[in-house]
Write an enzyme that holds these catalytic residues in place. Structure first.
Site, mmCIF file in Angstrom:
data_model
loop_
_atom_site.group_PDB
_atom_site.id
_atom_site.type_symbol
_atom_site.label_atom_id
_atom_site.label_comp_id
_atom_site.label_asym_id
_atom_site.label_seq_id
_atom_site.Cartn_x
_atom_site.Cartn_y
_atom_site.Cartn_z
ATOM 1 C CB SER A 1 -0.902 0.023 1.239
ATOM 2 O OG SER A 1 -0.146 0.340 2.402
ATOM 3 C CG ASP A 2 1.141 5.913 -1.386
ATOM 4 O OD1 ASP A 2 2.097 6.111 -0.598
ATOM 5 O OD2 ASP A 2 0.894 6.664 -2.349
ATOM 6 C CD1 TRP A 3 4.714 5.572 4.913
ATOM 7 C CD2 TRP A 3 4.658 4.401 3.013
ATOM 8 N NE1 TRP A 3 5.842 4.778 4.866
ATOM 9 C CE2 TRP A 3 5.838 4.051 3.721
ATOM 10 C CE3 TRP A 3 4.417 3.774 1.799
ATOM 11 C CZ2 TRP A 3 6.765 3.125 3.244
ATOM 12 C CZ3 TRP A 3 5.333 2.846 1.310
ATOM 13 C CH2 TRP A 3 6.491 2.542 2.035
ATOM 14 N N GLY A 4 -0.595 4.798 4.339
ATOM 15 C CA GLY A 4 -1.902 5.212 4.842
ATOM 16 C C GLY A 4 -3.021 5.065 3.833
ATOM 17 C CB ALA A 5 -3.143 3.945 0.364
#
Length: 666
Positions: free
Chosen positions: A146-150
């Site tokens: 995942s992208d950071w916090g996605a």
């Protein structure tokens, strides 16, 4: 591009980093898009080839690449939850195509994006990530991160949809923390042990694949482990501490991965990517072989007074934050997580001063003050005007000179256009250098006192030396525009959604018509077209042949340097499909670089695969052949760019490619 990827990989490896979070291949749907500079522009073919070469280079030295951001991550405003509504054909031909090329390059991992696709968050979108999703269908063997916090919703939703790794692993306001519940999901049976084993296997497979399981402990001065020949000696340990970027702490070991070779490569790339948009050159003999009086390349022997004007020529603000969220000084890169340290940057004024020495007098005005700039440039033999425009990542909703990631408009910053006009009014040999993350307005480009215009993009730390190389002819500019430069934002057919009551739904109604494709469809002639770029020399084409090789078509021709300078030509192949295919008027499907000495010739071969001449067919969910290349009077073009402010459709002796209306086999 391949050498760039390898150099990136070598430096990441030297720091003990296992994964290079790139390349980005986010299509520049709109020219103001904040992170467009991190990718390769609005064309899917160009993005795909840039991604393929970068991944190949990075992974050749044992570092994992991570293709990002899957998918349709095309603006910064509202990126944490907007939904991009895209039809199936557009998704495949535009936004998926670069990821398909990444899979073919053997990419180790793919990063899912913040935004939603057709209503479903990218990181738990089974149509993208799952067993029958696009990634698995087209042969992806790595893991999804995942992208950071996605991540949103439950561990079950994300894991069962195909997400393998969550970053950073906890909640960070915008999202994240989904896999905190993974153990509970495993215990209650909503995530199976088989799925968990699959997640772990996919992650560890890449680690073992690139030999990252064996650790070597080099001395801080030993950089031999950077080389491919030394992969067998083990992978370097992590030797830096991202939490202490000032270098303090026991985990920062002070290992430098800089080298003279990489510095030289950075300089070469910056020079090679500079795009010469205008050159009204006059010479002592009236011929190309004469000495330059006005225009480019500058003849140092004739220039005795020089003005260097614009704040973009000076050193950048070194007190900016780690994300480079300011534009004070020369712009070498955009801001955000894709930015880099400016510690080693060589600004244009420093490089020019060093190169000129005592051979000429330099008067500088390193601000965008219009009166001061005009005073510095009045009556000079040559005036170098440096202007810029910048963009970057939304991040924590930070503002940079009033811009929140995406640019507010296509203007040069700090009244750069007005500065150019004031300089041209007082100096009849004004050379304009633009550093920018995308297209900018240039209504003044036809001014006869502007004898040279260079789009230098985001050139990196060697910005100064590289532009000196171009200005004084040490390097012949060979860059080509990766986007069109037009006179109105409406010419591009898309918009950035700035204002919305909640996360917006953005319909991609333009479908396949981005940038030059849209301009062509509307009969709009841009100021400078996609693929355009001049040279100090000239080229001629001859000897075209087209032949079949299995399911591929092979195009061969000869390029000759007919001018007075050594240089590099970049022929481009565009296809025109039958109207029944419902494709844009022309689409890029091939390009090559040809480096030639004066008078030299070289044979060029460009091979088009079956997919290159196919379209995506939604009913059959397959690529269908819609074009066959045969010698004839038709509308496929080899494009070169050797005429001022226009693109020549160079037909190589005769127009040469036709489509067969009945050749519609799969």
């Amino acid at each position: 591009m391949l050498a760039r990827g390898q150099a990136l990989g070598e430096e990441f490896r030297g720091k003990g980093i296992h994964v290079f979070l790139g390349p980005a291949m986010d299509i520049m749907r709109n020219p103001k898009a904040g992170r467009g500079w991190e990718s390769f522009g609005p064309d899917p073919y160009l993005n795909g080839e840039g991604a393929f070469q970068t991944i190949t280079g990075v992974q050749s030295v044992g570092v994992q690449a991570c293709a990002k951001h899957l998918i349709a991550n095309n603006q910064e405003h509202w990126r944490y939850g907007l939904t991009a509504n895209i039809d199936d054909r557009t998704l495949h031909e535009i936004y998926w195509y670069p990821f398909l090329r990444s899979i073919e390059a053997g990419v180790a991992s793919v990063m899912c994006a913040y935004n939603r696709l057709n209503g479903t968050s990218s990181c738990h979108n089974a149509a993208l990530l799952g067993p029958t999703g696009l990634l698995q269908r087209d042969g992806f063997k790595g893991y999804v991160v995942s992208d950071w916090g996605a991540t949103h919703d439950s561990a079950t939703d994300n894991a069962n949809a195909g997400l393998d790794m969550e970053q950073p692993g906890d909640y960070i306001v915008i999202g994240g923390g989904a896999f905190i519940g993974l153990k509970f999901a495993l215990n209650d049976g909503s995530v199976t042990a088989a799925r968990l084993n699959q997640m772990v296997t996919r992650i560890l497979a890449s680690w073992y694949r690139f030999g990252q399981d064996t650790v070597r402990n080099p001395a801080s001065s030993d950089i031999s482990y950077l080389l491919i020949d030394h992969l067998s000696k083990g992978y370097p340990p992590v030797n830096y501490d991202a939490q202490h970027p000032d270098g303090s702490g026991s985990l920062n070991l002070g290992v430098s991965v800089r080298s003279d070779a990489h510095t030289a490569l950075a300089r070469e790339i910056a020079s090679a990517s500079a795009v010469l948009l205008k050159n009204n050159r006059t010479t002592t003999t009236g011929t190309p072989s004469g000495t330059t009086i006005r225009g480019l390349p500058v003849a140092a022997s004739r220039i005795k007074t020089i003005a260097v004007v614009g704040q973009d020529a000076k050193a950048p603000n070194m007190s900016c934050n780690d994300l480079n969220e300011c534009n004070d000084g020369t712009m070498s890169i955009g801001w955000g997580s894709g930015s880099n340290s400016l510690e080693f940057i060589v600004p244009p004024i420093t490089a020019l001063t060093s190169f000129v020495g005592t051979s000429a007098t330099i008067t500088s005005s390193l601000s965008n003050d219009l009166d001061a700039g005009a005073a510095a440039g009045k009556g000079k033999d040559v005036a170098f005007v440096f202007v810029n425009a910048m963009s970057g990542e939304l991040g924590a909703y930070d503002l940079v000179v009033g811009n929140q990631g995406d640019r507010n408009d296509l203007d040069l910053w700090y009244k750069g256009g007005s500065l150019v006009e004031r300089m041209a009014a007082v100096c009849n040999n004004t050379i304009v250098i633009i550093h920018s993350t995308g297209p900018v307005y240039m209504p003044w480009s036809s001014n006869p006192n502007i004898t040279g215009l260079i789009y230098a993009g985001a050139p990196g730390e060697q910005t100064g030396p590289s532009i000196v190389d171009i200005l004084y002819g040490r390097s012949n500019p060979s860059g080509r525009l990766p986007f069109s430069i037009s006179d109105a934002e409406s010419d591009y057919g898309t918009t950035i959604v700035y204002n919305s009551l909640g996360f917006p739904e953005i319909p991609y109604t333009e479908k396949l018509l981005l940038d030059y494709r849209y301009l062509d469809s509307k009969g709009i002639v841009p100021r400078f077209e996609f693929g355009f770029g001049l040279s100090y020399t000239s080229f001629a084409y001859s000897g075209l042949s087209i032949s079949a090789s299995g399911t591929s078509q092979v195009i061969k021709f000869t390029v000759t340097n007919t001018g007075a300078f050594a240089g590099a030509e970049k022929p481009q192949v565009y296809l025109a499909y039958p109207s029944s295919a419902q494709e844009p008027n022309k689409v890029l499907r091939g390009f090559e670089e040809v480096v030639l000495a004066v008078g030299a010739s070289s044979s060029v071969t460009i091979t088009l695969s079956k997919r290159d001449v196919s379209i995506w067919d939604t009913p059959s969910q397959a690529w269908l052949l819609r074009l066959r290349l045969v010698p004839a009077n038709s509308s496929m073009m080899l494009m070169t760019a050797q005429a001022e402010e226009q693109v020549i459709d160079h037909r190589v002796a005769q127009p040469f490619v036709a489509f067969d209306q009945d050749f519609f086999t799969r």
